[in-house]
Design an enzyme around this catalytic site. Structure first.
Site, PDB file in Angstrom:
ATOM      1  N   ASP A  63      53.142  37.016  44.294  1.00 43.67           N
ATOM      2  CA  ASP A  63      51.945  37.719  44.749  1.00 43.67           C
ATOM      3  C   ASP A  63      51.467  37.199  46.102  1.00 43.67           C
ATOM      4  O   ASP A  63      51.134  37.981  47.006  1.00 43.67           O
ATOM      5  CB  ASP A  63      50.844  37.558  43.703  1.00 43.67           C
ATOM      6  CG  ASP A  63      49.900  38.745  43.651  1.00 43.67           C
ATOM      7  OD1 ASP A  63      50.246  39.786  44.230  1.00 43.67           O
ATOM      8  OD2 ASP A  63      48.828  38.639  43.027  1.00 43.67           O
ATOM      9  N   ASP A 113      47.932  42.315  37.360  1.00 38.96           N
ATOM     10  CA  ASP A 113      46.871  41.303  37.319  1.00 38.96           C
ATOM     11  C   ASP A 113      46.103  41.339  36.007  1.00 38.96           C
ATOM     12  O   ASP A 113      45.284  40.445  35.742  1.00 38.96           O
ATOM     13  CB  ASP A 113      45.902  41.514  38.487  1.00 38.96           C
ATOM     14  CG  ASP A 113      46.597  41.441  39.832  1.00 38.96           C
ATOM     15  OD1 ASP A 113      47.517  40.621  39.968  1.00 38.96           O
ATOM     16  OD2 ASP A 113      46.243  42.218  40.741  1.00 38.96           O
TER      17      ASP A 113
END
Length: 385
Positions: free
Chosen positions: A201, A272
């Site tokens: 990420d 997420d």
């Protein structure tokens, strides 16, 4: 001036879009975790029934739909995700229609799974639970057929309108289904997976622009796809009046909530939600396993100075609070820097570190680290949270 700026940032945190993102993401994790735990109970009952009626050979047949991630898969999943991200970045125009259709099919199945408990409740008084045969397609109950029909209708309406609320509904179904059907077997695998995804990420949000002259993660996440109806109309030369007025589709790989004023929106990727959600699901299963094994007694191997109040705090509570704090920190960071932030940069430390600390203090760290669960049937059905 600084105090006014501080107040405006504080007000932005309680904007309707931010509050919706916080509440929905936490509810999805909690609901998905309990659906997963309930599936474990149902599988245990089916295994006992199969063993008593057909012998020991069918004992694992009820677990075929559940995918458990091992250490190798946890290590290579960020690499596979990076390859998929690059394919979508460079060849989006070529694969967008196929990707949209595949996403719509998966979203249909996932949303049907989300609707199934409600449909079971609605059909229980007026319909028997006998399964209806559809030949080679399998056997389904009335509740399963109803949930699938409603899911197909919602996907078709989403394709025709492209409305963000319908896209969010499909994304919610994907989140719950992935949390319910994917398992993390140990804390070691959880740490490997979340640490690798944190690096993934951070790299694609912060450093991809230096290599590809564009923020790869943001571009892929926000790029709309051509509507399959529009593509089909152009391929078959059906004319400008057939299928040409449908909008482009923003794919359900994220939750999007517009603000009350409509001036901006809050966006959170389903990764997420799902990846920390898998960790929450793991600790919920461990809390339940420990409760069954010890009858809520304190761990004998824990340090003597641990208070009784701390012993009553579950790992699920601790990790869920950490997720909330991490999400809040990510939101504050995005407001301060006025740019997209890698949410896992904040979510992973705020969930893993409190969990590791609490497991160490309670004396459960070694047990949780590698394969803490044993095959064991139980009559318990509820866990207080």
């Amino acid at each position: 001036m600084s105090s006014g700026l501080g107040r405006s940032r504080a007000y932005s945190l309680v904007d309707s879009s931010q509050v919706s993102t916080f509440l929905i993401s936490i509810l999805l994790i909690v609901y998905g975790s309990f659906r997963s735990l309930n599936m474990d109970f149902e599988n245990q009952d089916k295994e006992k029934d199969n063993n008593s009626s057909s012998g020991p050979f069918n004992g694992n047949s009820t677990n075929n739909s559940i995918q458990t991630i091992d250490s190798t898969q946890a290590l290579f999943l960020p690499i596979g995700a990076s390859v998929s991200l690059l394919v979508m970045f460079f060849f989006f125009d070529s694969v967008q229609v196929v990707f949209t259709i595949c996403t719509a099919v998966l979203a249909t199945i996932a949303f049907a799974f989300l609707l199934l408990p409600m449909c079971q409740y609605l059909t229980r008084p007026c319909s028997p639970q006998n399964k209806i045969s559809f030949g080679c397609c399998g056997r389904f109950t009335a509740a399963e057929l109803l949930s699938f029909s409603l899911s197909v209708m919602l996907v078709l309406i989403w394709v025709l309108t492209g409305h963000w609320l319908l896209m969010d509904a499909l994304a919610m179904g994907l989140c719950v289904a992935m949390i319910a059907f994917v398992r993390l077997p140990s804390l070691k695998v959880s740490c490997l997976l979340l640490s690798g995804l944190l690096i993934y990420d951070v790299f694609w949000v912060f450093f991809s622009a230096y290599i590809f002259n564009s923020n790869v993660m943001v571009k892929v996440a926000t790029q709309p796809a051509d509507n399959p109806l529009d593509v089909l109309s152009r391929k078959l030369h059906l004319g400008p009046s057939v299928g040409r007025d449908v909008p482009r589709l923003s794919l359900p790989g994220k939750l999007v909530f517009p603000s009350s004023t409509g001036s901006h929106f809050s966006m959170l990727g389903i990764g997420d939600i799902v990846m920390p959600g898998l960790l929450l699901c793991f600790v919920l299963r461990y809390d339940n396993y420990k409760k069954q094994a010890s009858g809520d007694s304190c761990s004998a191997s824990g340090p003597a100075n641990i208070s009784g109040r701390m012993q009553k705090v579950s790992y699920f509570h601790c990790t869920l609070i950490g997720y909330f704090v991490g999400l809040l920190t990510a939101t504050v960071a995005s407001r301060i820097h006025r740019a997209a932030q890698p949410a896992l940069l904040y979510l992973v430390p705020f969930t893993l570190l409190p969990l590791l600390t609490m497991a160490y203090l309670k004396g459960d760290l070694r047990r949780m680290w590698s394969e803490p669960f044993h095959s064991k049937s139980s009559s318990s059905r509820f866990l207080e949270v």
